[in-house]
Design an enzyme around this catalytic site. Structure first.
Site, PDB file in Angstrom:
ATOM      1  N   GLY A 408       0.828  -1.199   0.000  1.00 44.36           N
ATOM      2  CA  GLY A 408       0.000   0.000   0.000  1.00 44.36           C
ATOM      3  C   GLY A 408       0.861   1.247   0.000  1.00 44.36           C
ATOM      4  O   GLY A 408       1.959   1.270  -0.584  1.00 44.36           O
ATOM      5  N   SER A 409       0.402   2.281   0.670  1.00 47.25           N
ATOM      6  CA  SER A 409       1.112   3.564   0.638  1.00 47.25           C
ATOM      7  C   SER A 409       2.424   3.563   1.408  1.00 47.25           C
ATOM      8  O   SER A 409       3.190   4.533   1.317  1.00 47.25           O
ATOM      9  CB  SER A 409       0.203   4.679   1.170  1.00 47.25           C
ATOM     10  N   THR A 410       2.709   2.500   2.161  1.00 50.03           N
ATOM     11  CA  THR A 410       4.048   2.435   2.762  1.00 50.03           C
ATOM     12  C   THR A 410       5.109   2.326   1.664  1.00 50.03           C
ATOM     13  O   THR A 410       6.290   2.582   1.899  1.00 50.03           O
ATOM     14  CB  THR A 410       4.182   1.237   3.724  1.00 50.03           C
TER      15      THR A 410
END
Length: 668
Positions: A408-410
Site C-alpha cells: 500500500g502507501s508504505t
C-alpha cells in the site's frame, strides 16, 4: 622314426592335460566367497557350504541362523564390512590356516569395529578336498560365546534443546506436566460424561484410549496431559474413581499462542518422516512447523544406548555404547515480553506484525494471528479437534509470517529512497496538483490516479509523504522511468531471497511478470498499488535502513548470528535524516496524527490495500502502518491487519490505533 613320433605326441598330450588341470582352491578364495555370502545375509548357504563339520556339530543351523538374524535385526545392524588383513600366508602344505581379518558395522548404539582370526581347515568331502571355515560366535559379535546372553539397556534419556529469548526466557522448554489416565478395571462408564466435561475431551475419544487392544484392567491408560497451571482441572478429574494422575516430562511452550507460528511444536514421527529423516525410530518426536522444525538437527537429543554381553561368570563386556547427548539450547533475538505485548494487541484480529532493531537488524517480535496453542499438539488432541482447527475459516494454522503482501502507501517511502538515490527525485521540486484525479494523457483511457488528501496544490516530497499523495508519487515514478525504478527496487533486495533464517513461502516481486511493462503499472507501483509484493520483515528492514541513517541491516533471528550490513547505503546519511524528519511530520501534523504517543517521538507511514477479484468490484482491505520511535532508534514496528474495511475506525486508521496501543503498552 615312427616310434619317436608317437612318443612326442604322447608327451605333448600329457603336457596339455597337465596344464588344463584345475588349480587347487586357496583358503583365501573360500574365505572371500564366505564373506561375500555373509555380506548378503545368506546364512543358510554360509552354514551348508562353508562351515567345517566340527562347527556344524557344535551349533545347529537353527541356532546359527537365529543368532545372526535376531541379533542383526535387534541391533539394527547396517554397513557391515568384513575385510581380510593379510593375504601373504603360505598354505600349500598346511591343513589349517589362520587369517587375520576385521569386522565392522553400525548398530543403534554406535559402531562395532574389531579384529578377528578366521580359521580355515582342510576337509575331504565326497572325494574332494577343500577349505572350510571353523566358525565361532565371535564372528557375530566380539567375544560372543554360545552361552552368552546379549543384553540391551533401556535408553538413557537425553533432553531436547530448549529455545530461549534474548534475555533467557524460555519459549520452548522441557518441563513437568500432569497426565490424566483411566484404569479400565476401576473406572465406571457412568462417570464418562463427567470426565469428558471436566477435561474438555469427547467421550468417544476417552473411551477409545482406555479400550485399546493392549489395555489391561490394572493398566493406567493415558488420556490427556495438562500444564501445571491447570492443576484445578486435574484435581477435579482425580476425584472420579478409576482416574489416575501422574507427573511426566513434556515439551512446554510457556508463551502458547503468542509465539505459536514462530516456535512451532513437536509431534511423533510419521511414516513419511521415517522415510525422509535419518536417525529416527517409531515413537520418536520431531519438530513440526516453525523453529522446532527448522532447527531440528540442533535441538534433537540423542539418547544413550548400550549393548553388552552377559557371561556365565557374571562379567558384562560392552559391545557398543553411545553416551546421551542433549540438544543445543538456542537463543533468539526475540524478546518474549515484546512478543507477548504485540500478540495481545493483535489477538482479536487477523494479520501479522514484526518489531525490529534497525541498528542491528535483530528481530524482537514476530506475530501471526489468528493462531493456535502449540501446547495442544503435545498435550493431546483428538482427531476431531485437529480437524476443526485445520478447517477453521479464519486459518489459525496458516503462518502469515512467511507470506508477501502489497505494501500500500508504505511503498511511497521506497519510491522516495530510489528517486533520491539515483538523483531523479528533487525533494524540493513542486508538482502542480490541483485535481483529485489525474492521468498522464488520453492514452490511459478511463484510468486515473486518485488522491485522498487535497491539502496543497503544489506538492514536494515533504508534502507528498506527509499527506500520502498518490498523484505526486505516480508522477515521481513516471519521471523516473521503469528501468531506473526497477533497478532501485533490485538495490533494495526486491526479487532476491530474504536473508532471514525463518523460511518465507514467497520471494518479493516487482510485478507478476517480474518487470514493469506499462506506464499505468509504473504509476500504480510507485504510489503503492500495482502488483508489487514483499514480506513484512523485508519492509521493516527497508524502513530500518532509513532509521539507521541509510544503512540497511540484514534481519537476524538468532543471537549467535553476526550483525551484517545487507545494503550498504540505500540513501546518503543526509537524505536519511531528511526522510526521518518527514516521517515524523506524518505523525506530528500529517495523515497519522492518531499515532502520537506520550513520551515518544513517533514517526511512520500508513498504507491501505484493496484486494478485489476484478476491476469495478469491492474487495477486502489490508491496513498497514510502519512506525518508529525516533527517541528510541532500536524500536521499529510493521503491522498489517486484514479486513480493515469492516473495522471501526475503518482502514489503516485502525492499524494506527493498534500500533499506538502497542507502544503505550510498552510504556506500562
Amino acid at each position: 622314426m615312427k616310434n619317436r613320433k608317437i612318443s612326442l605326441t604322447f608327451l605333448f598330450v600329457s603336457l596339455l592335460l597337465f596344464g588344463c588341470q584345475e588349480k587347487e582352491e586357496s583358503p583365501y578364495d573360500v574365505l572371500d566367497d564366505f564373506i561375500e555370502t555373509w555380506g548378503g545375509f545368506g546364512f543358510e548357504e554360509m552354514y551348508d557350504t562353508y562351515l567345517t563339520s566340527s562347527s556344524k556339530e557344535n551349533v545347529s543351523y537353527e541356532v546359527f541362523s537365529e543368532r545372526y538374524e535376531k541379533l542383526y535385526g535387534d541391533l539394527e545392524v547396517e554397513n557391515l564390512a568384513i575385510d581380510i588383513l593379510d593375504r601373504e600366508q603360505t598354505w600349500e602344505e598346511e591343513t589349517s590356516v589362520t587369517i587375520p581379518g576385521s569386522i565392522s558395522f553400525d548398530t543403534f548404539a554406535g559402531e562395532v569395529d574389531y579384529t578377528i582370526d578366521f580359521v580355515l581347515s582342510k576337509e575331504e568331502r565326497e572325494d574332494e578336498t577343500n577349505w572350510y571355515v571353523d566358525w565361532n560366535p565371535g564372528l557375530i559379535l566380539p567375544g560372543l560365546e554360545l552361552t552368552d546372553k546379549v543384553r540391551i539397556d533401556p535408553p538413557t534419556p537425553a533432553e531436547r534443546g530448549e529455545i530461549v529469548d534474548n534475555e533467557g526466557n524460555k519459549l520452548a522448554e522441557n518441563g513437568e506436566v500432569f497426565e490424566i489416565g483411566v484404569i479400565p478395571g476401576k473406572f465406571n462408564e457412568d462417570d464418562l460424561a463427567d470426565l469428558s466435561k471436566i477435561i474438555g475431551v469427547g467421550e468417544e475419544y476417552i473411551k477409545s484410549q482406555y479400550t485399546l487392544s493392549w489395555a489391561q484392567d490394572d493398566y493406567v491408560m493415558p488420556v490427556k496431559k495438562f500444564l501445571r497451571e491447570e492443576e484445578e482441572t486435574v484435581r477435579a478429574a482425580e476425584e472420579i474413581e478409576g482416574v489416575s494422575v501422574n507427573r511426566v516430562n513434556e515439551r512446554i511452550y510457556p508463551y502458547g499462542e503468542a509465539a505459536a507460528h514462530l516456535i512451532g511444536y513437536i509431534e511423533e514421527v510419521s511414516a513419511e518422516d521415517l522415510e525422509e529423516l535419518e536417525g529416527y525410530s517409531p515413537g520418536d518426536r520431531v519438530g513440526k512447523r516453525g523453529l522446532e522444525q527448522l532447527l531440528e538437527k540442533r535441538l534433537k537429543a540423542t539418547d544413550g544406548q548400550k549393548i553388552y554381553l552377559e557371561k556365565e561368570d557374571g562379567s558384562e563386556p560392552v559391545v557398543a555404547e553411545t553416551e546421551p547427548s542433549d540438544g543445543e539450547t538456542i537463543q533468539l533475538t526475540i524478546n518474549a515480553n515484546t512478543q507477548q505485548t504485540l500478540f495481545e494487541t493483535l489477538s482479536e484480529d487477523a494479520g501479522t506484525a514484526t518489531v525490529i532493531d534497525p541498528t542491528t537488524g535483530k528481530v524482537r517480535s514476530l506475530v501471526s494471528v489468528p493462531t493456535f496453542d502449540p501446547n495442544d499438539y503435545v498435550l493431546g488432541m483428538s482427531n476431531e479437534q485437529r480437524q476443526e482447527l485445520e478447517n477453521d475459516e479464519a486459518k489459525p494454522t496458516m503462518s502469515r509470517l512467511s507470506y508477501t503482501y502489497s505494501p500500500g502507501s508504505t511503498m511511497k517511502l521506497l519510491t522516495a529512497i530510489i528517486g533520491l538515490d539515483n538523483g531523479t527525485l528533487d525533494p524540493d521540486h513542486f508538482y502542480d496538483i490541483d485535481v483529485k484525479q489525474w492521468q498522464k494523457d488520453d492514452s490511459w483511457g478511463d484510468y486515473e490516479v486518485t488522491r485522498y488528501y487535497e491539502e496543497y496544490d503544489k506538492v514536494n516530497l515533504e508534502r507528498g509523504l506527509t499527506y500520502s499523495d498518490n498523484i505526486y508519487f505516480a508522477r515521481v515514478g513516471l519521471d523516473m522511468g521503469a528501468s531506473k525504478f526497477e533497478e532501485g527496487l533490485t538495490n533494495l533486495g526486491i526479487g532476491e531471497s530474504l536473508p532471514f533464517i525463518y523460511p518465507t513461502a514467497e520471494t518479493s516481486q516487482i510485478s507478476n511478470s517480474g518487470s514493469i511493462e506499462s506506464e499505468i503499472l509504473l504509476a500504480d507501483t510507485a504510489y503503492g498499488q500495482g502488483e508489487f509484493l514483499l514480506n513484512m520483515v523485508h519492509l521493516a528492514s527497508i524502513y530500518g535502513g532509513v532509521a539507521n541513517d541509510g544503512v540497511m541491516m540484514q534481519p537476524l533471528l538468532l543471537e549467535e548470528e553476526e550483525e551484517t550490513v545487507w545494503k550498504e547505503s540505500i540513501v546518503s546519511e543526509e537524505q536519511a535524516k531528511s526522510l526521518q524528519t518527514i516521517l515524523r511530520k506524518v505523525v506530528s501534523e500529517g495523515s497519522s496524527t492518531r499515532a502520537n504517543v506520550s513520551g515518544r517521538e513517533m514517526a511512520g507511514k500508513t498504507g491501505t490495500v484493496e484486494m478485489k477479484q476484478e476491476q469495478g468490484t469491492t474487495g477486502t482491505e489490508n491496513g498497514l502502518f510502519v512506525a518508529m520511535d525516533q527517541k528510541d532508534p532500536t524500536l521499529l514496528t510493521v503491522m498489517l491487519i486484514e479486513g480493515v474495511e469492516k473495522t471501526e475506525p475503518r482502514g489503516s486508521v485502525y492499524t494506527v490505533d493498534l500500533t499506538k496501543q502497542f507502544y503505550e503498552s510498552l510504556n506500562n
